[in-house]
Design a protein around this motif. Structure first.
Motif, mmCIF file in Angstrom:
data_model
loop_
_atom_site.group_PDB
_atom_site.id
_atom_site.type_symbol
_atom_site.label_atom_id
_atom_site.label_comp_id
_atom_site.label_asym_id
_atom_site.label_seq_id
_atom_site.Cartn_x
_atom_site.Cartn_y
_atom_site.Cartn_z
ATOM 1 N N ASN A 125 0.850 -1.189 0.000
ATOM 2 C CA ASN A 125 0.000 0.000 0.000
ATOM 3 C C ASN A 125 0.892 1.247 0.000
ATOM 4 O O ASN A 125 2.129 1.162 0.085
ATOM 5 C CB ASN A 125 -0.989 -0.017 1.167
ATOM 6 N N LEU A 126 0.281 2.406 -0.095
ATOM 7 C CA LEU A 126 1.033 3.654 -0.225
ATOM 8 C C LEU A 126 1.939 3.913 0.973
ATOM 9 O O LEU A 126 3.123 4.249 0.819
ATOM 10 C CB LEU A 126 0.054 4.821 -0.402
ATOM 11 N N GLU A 127 1.388 3.738 2.171
ATOM 12 C CA GLU A 127 2.139 4.063 3.379
ATOM 13 C C GLU A 127 3.362 3.162 3.552
ATOM 14 O O GLU A 127 4.436 3.612 3.973
ATOM 15 C CB GLU A 127 1.227 3.968 4.609
ATOM 16 N N THR A 128 3.205 1.888 3.230
ATOM 17 C CA THR A 128 4.322 0.958 3.389
ATOM 18 C C THR A 128 5.461 1.308 2.439
ATOM 19 O O THR A 128 6.640 1.287 2.822
ATOM 20 C CB THR A 128 3.859 -0.489 3.136
ATOM 21 N N ALA A 129 5.135 1.643 1.202
ATOM 22 C CA ALA A 129 6.163 2.019 0.229
ATOM 23 C C ALA A 129 6.936 3.248 0.702
ATOM 24 O O ALA A 129 8.173 3.295 0.609
ATOM 25 C CB ALA A 129 5.529 2.281 -1.131
ATOM 26 N N GLU A 130 6.213 4.228 1.215
ATOM 27 C CA GLU A 130 6.876 5.435 1.716
ATOM 28 C C GLU A 130 7.773 5.116 2.899
ATOM 29 O O GLU A 130 8.902 5.623 3.017
ATOM 30 C CB GLU A 130 5.828 6.468 2.127
ATOM 31 N N MET A 131 7.305 4.250 3.773
ATOM 32 C CA MET A 131 8.057 3.905 4.976
ATOM 33 C C MET A 131 9.322 3.120 4.644
ATOM 34 O O MET A 131 10.348 3.268 5.320
ATOM 35 C CB MET A 131 7.162 3.081 5.911
ATOM 36 N N ILE A 132 9.281 2.307 3.610
ATOM 37 C CA ILE A 132 10.451 1.505 3.237
ATOM 38 C C ILE A 132 11.644 2.404 2.932
ATOM 39 O O ILE A 132 12.779 2.117 3.317
ATOM 40 C CB ILE A 132 10.116 0.592 2.037
ATOM 41 N N LYS A 133 11.392 3.511 2.225
ATOM 42 C CA LYS A 133 12.488 4.425 1.895
ATOM 43 C C LYS A 133 13.116 5.015 3.148
ATOM 44 O O LYS A 133 14.345 5.003 3.330
ATOM 45 C CB LYS A 133 11.985 5.539 0.976
ATOM 46 N N TYR A 134 12.293 5.522 4.051
ATOM 47 C CA TYR A 134 12.820 6.115 5.278
ATOM 48 C C TYR A 134 13.495 5.064 6.159
ATOM 49 O O TYR A 134 14.535 5.316 6.761
ATOM 50 C CB TYR A 134 11.695 6.800 6.054
ATOM 51 N N ALA A 135 12.901 3.887 6.230
ATOM 52 C CA ALA A 135 13.472 2.824 7.057
ATOM 53 C C ALA A 135 14.831 2.403 6.526
ATOM 54 O O ALA A 135 15.779 2.185 7.311
ATOM 55 C CB ALA A 135 12.518 1.630 7.089
ATOM 56 N N SER A 136 14.976 2.302 5.216
ATOM 57 C CA SER A 136 16.245 1.881 4.621
ATOM 58 C C SER A 136 17.348 2.884 4.924
ATOM 59 O O SER A 136 18.445 2.511 5.384
ATOM 60 C CB SER A 136 16.083 1.719 3.110
ATOM 61 N N ASN A 137 17.096 4.159 4.665
ATOM 62 C CA ASN A 137 18.128 5.167 4.893
ATOM 63 C C ASN A 137 18.445 5.351 6.365
ATOM 64 O O ASN A 137 19.602 5.562 6.738
ATOM 65 C CB ASN A 137 17.710 6.498 4.265
ATOM 66 N N SER A 138 17.426 5.256 7.212
ATOM 67 C CA SER A 138 17.665 5.397 8.648
ATOM 68 C C SER A 138 18.516 4.247 9.175
ATOM 69 O O SER A 138 19.416 4.452 9.998
ATOM 70 C CB SER A 138 16.336 5.461 9.402
ATOM 71 N N PHE A 139 18.250 3.029 8.686
ATOM 72 C CA PHE A 139 19.032 1.887 9.137
ATOM 73 C C PHE A 139 20.497 2.024 8.726
ATOM 74 O O PHE A 139 21.407 1.739 9.515
ATOM 75 C CB PHE A 139 18.460 0.587 8.575
ATOM 76 N N LEU A 140 20.741 2.471 7.498
ATOM 77 C CA LEU A 140 22.121 2.643 7.049
ATOM 78 C C LEU A 140 22.828 3.739 7.844
ATOM 79 O O LEU A 140 24.018 3.622 8.159
ATOM 80 C CB LEU A 140 22.147 2.958 5.556
ATOM 81 N N ALA A 141 22.105 4.804 8.181
ATOM 82 C CA ALA A 141 22.686 5.864 9.010
ATOM 83 C C ALA A 141 23.050 5.329 10.390
ATOM 84 O O ALA A 141 24.104 5.664 10.946
ATOM 85 C CB ALA A 141 21.704 7.031 9.130
ATOM 86 N N VAL A 142 22.186 4.493 10.943
ATOM 87 C CA VAL A 142 22.474 3.869 12.244
ATOM 88 C C VAL A 142 23.736 3.012 12.152
ATOM 89 O O VAL A 142 24.601 3.046 13.033
ATOM 90 C CB VAL A 142 21.278 3.011 12.712
ATOM 91 N N LYS A 143 23.867 2.266 11.076
ATOM 92 C CA LYS A 143 25.018 1.385 10.905
ATOM 93 C C LYS A 143 26.320 2.185 10.830
ATOM 94 O O LYS A 143 27.338 1.816 11.439
ATOM 95 C CB LYS A 143 24.826 0.534 9.645
ATOM 96 N N ILE A 144 26.294 3.302 10.088
ATOM 97 C CA ILE A 144 27.476 4.156 9.983
ATOM 98 C C ILE A 144 27.819 4.759 11.334
ATOM 99 O O ILE A 144 28.995 4.764 11.756
ATOM 100 C CB ILE A 144 27.237 5.266 8.938
#
Length: 443
Positions: free
Chosen positions: A202-221
């Motif tokens: 759905n729309l909300e999940t697609a939007e959340m995937i982008k933020y979740a991906s970048n936030s996780f990589l920022a956490v890893k760095i």
């Protein structure tokens, strides 16, 4: 099928060039008249490997056009990609004013069924609000036309954006319309044929995937950077630690390279936006908040590392420091939120003179760093920046920085400190012999 793209920044321009290379008729629109003129001549306003060649090829084939007319794009296109900027506001939320302008233009000029694809990074819930807002505008104008809205986030890495668009790691399509889904499948048929993973949500999940991906990589760095600070104090080597961690397939070695902190147009903006989304929904996202704080700490730690090694009586007055690299990563000219900005600012505040060289980032720096540009000396080469300098600070791991006559570089300098904030030369015997060498994450 004809495709229109609203916005010719990194996302819009790359996708326009790639989709036209697939044989689609693509029209890209931007309000910047000078930019459109340059694009019509086949000149890219941004540095991105392979992009200009792709643009010129599609222009020659007549598959790609550029315009300043929103009416032309909207009325001539079956599918409209929204790729305008969504910059961060002071409170961390995303500024959606450019998106709102596009929706109003679509409502004004719509002349048939359209699929509207949200490519810009937008807070969760935005695509659904866009759909509602557009329906309201069309109803108010007594229009019989309709449109379906799709969330189709981009996952382009700057410096590798063309490659990522041609061969994506995955394609996320958020929609509740079967007609819109079929339309996107037609556009991305080449990816389906090459077995690229597709996820329909759905729309909300697609939007959340982008933020979740970048936030996780920022956490890893931020995680590996904090470990690097500890490693320096206990005598451990962060590169070996990262290698040992990365051998665990649950962790992987990606984004475990210690450095001066993350930057660029995505991670800083998207982590702040993720916090804002959490706050608006009564959830304090502790891990992401900590990652942002750790990133700020990392940049300050790099300033302190340089200052402690070079300062006299607590000041860098009279010291000249050569900065190699301004862009937040190699193979891009993007200096937005780059660690180089904060570190240069910190060195200037302590009285240092700063010489800089970056293969691609200097023109943007001259344009965007007006507050202290008169205190920065922009040089023609990295070697020129090092002349009479007390130290070199390697900020960005451009490949060309590896190939030097190091004894000659050292001979032209006044001092001999070399701060390798990307750990490019930790195993280079010649560099370590010629300079007082400082890395990140090892004693």
């Amino acid at each position: 099928m004809k495709i229109g793209i609203m916005g010719t920044g990194y996302v819009g321009l790359v996708h326009g060039a790639v989709l036209s290379s697939y044989g689609f008729q693509v029209t890209c629109m931007d309000v910047d008249v000078d930019k459109i003129k340059h694009l019509q001549d086949g000149n890219s306003p941004i540095y991105e490997p392979g992009l200009e060649e792709l643009l010129r090829h599609s222009l020659r084939d007549g598959l790609l056009t550029f315009t300043t007319s929103p009416q032309q794009v909207i009325q001539e296109s079956d599918v409209i990609f929204i790729a305008v900027g969504t910059p961060a506001k002071e409170d961390g939320g995303a500024d959606l004013s450019y998106v709102r302008d596009v929706i109003q233009q679509i409502a004004t000029y719509i002349n048939g069924y359209k699929v509207i694809v949200c490519k810009s990074t937008m807070p969760v819930g935005t695509s659904r609000r866009i759909a509602t807002y557009l329906d309201t505008l069309l109803t108010d104008r007594r229009s019989d036309f309709r449109a379906d809205v799709v969330s189709n986030p981009e996952f382009l890495r700057q410096g590798k954006a063309v490659t990522d668009a041609l061969s994506p790691s995955r394609v996320i399509i958020g929609t509740e319309s079967s007609q819109a889904k079929e339309t996107l499948q037609t556009i991305y048929q080449v990816h389906i044929q090459h077995h690229v993973p597709f996820l329909y949500t759905n729309l909300e999940t697609a939007e959340m995937i982008k933020y979740a991906s970048n936030s996780f990589l920022a956490v890893k760095i931020s995680f590996i950077n904090e470990l690097a600070l500890v490693s320096e104090k206990v005598g451990a080597n962060i590169q070996d630690i990262a290698t040992g961690m990365g051998l665990d397939e649950r962790i992987s070695p990606h984004f475990l390279q210690a450095g001066p902190g993350y930057g660029g147009s995505c991670f800083p903006k998207d982590t702040q936006a993720m916090l804002d989304i959490g706050e608006k929904n009564d959830e304090d996202l502790y891990i992401i908040r900590a990652a942002i704080a750790a990133n700020e700490k990392q940049m300050k730690s790099m300033i302190n590392k340089i200052s402690e090694a070079l300062s006299v009586n607590g000041t860098l007055q009279g010291k000249t420091i050569a900065i190699w690299g301004l862009s937040f990563k190699p193979e891009t000219d993007d200096i937005r939120y780059a660690p180089s900005f904060e570190i240069i600012k910190g060195l200037l505040q302590q009285g240092a003179m700063v010489n800089v060289f970056c293969p691609q980032g200097m023109e943007q720096a001259k344009r965007m760093w007006s507050d202290f540009n008169n205190r920065i000396h922009y040089c023609q080469s990295e070697a020129a920046s090092a002349q009479d300098a007390d130290a070199i600070v390697l900020m960005t791991e451009w490949h060309q920085f590896r190939a030097h006559n190091w004894p000659m570089i050292a001979k032209t300098m006044r001092g001999n400190a070399f701060f390798d904030l990307r750990n490019m030369f930790t195993t280079d015997v010649q560099v370590r012999e010629q300079f007082q060498y400082y890395s990140v994450g090892s004693s």
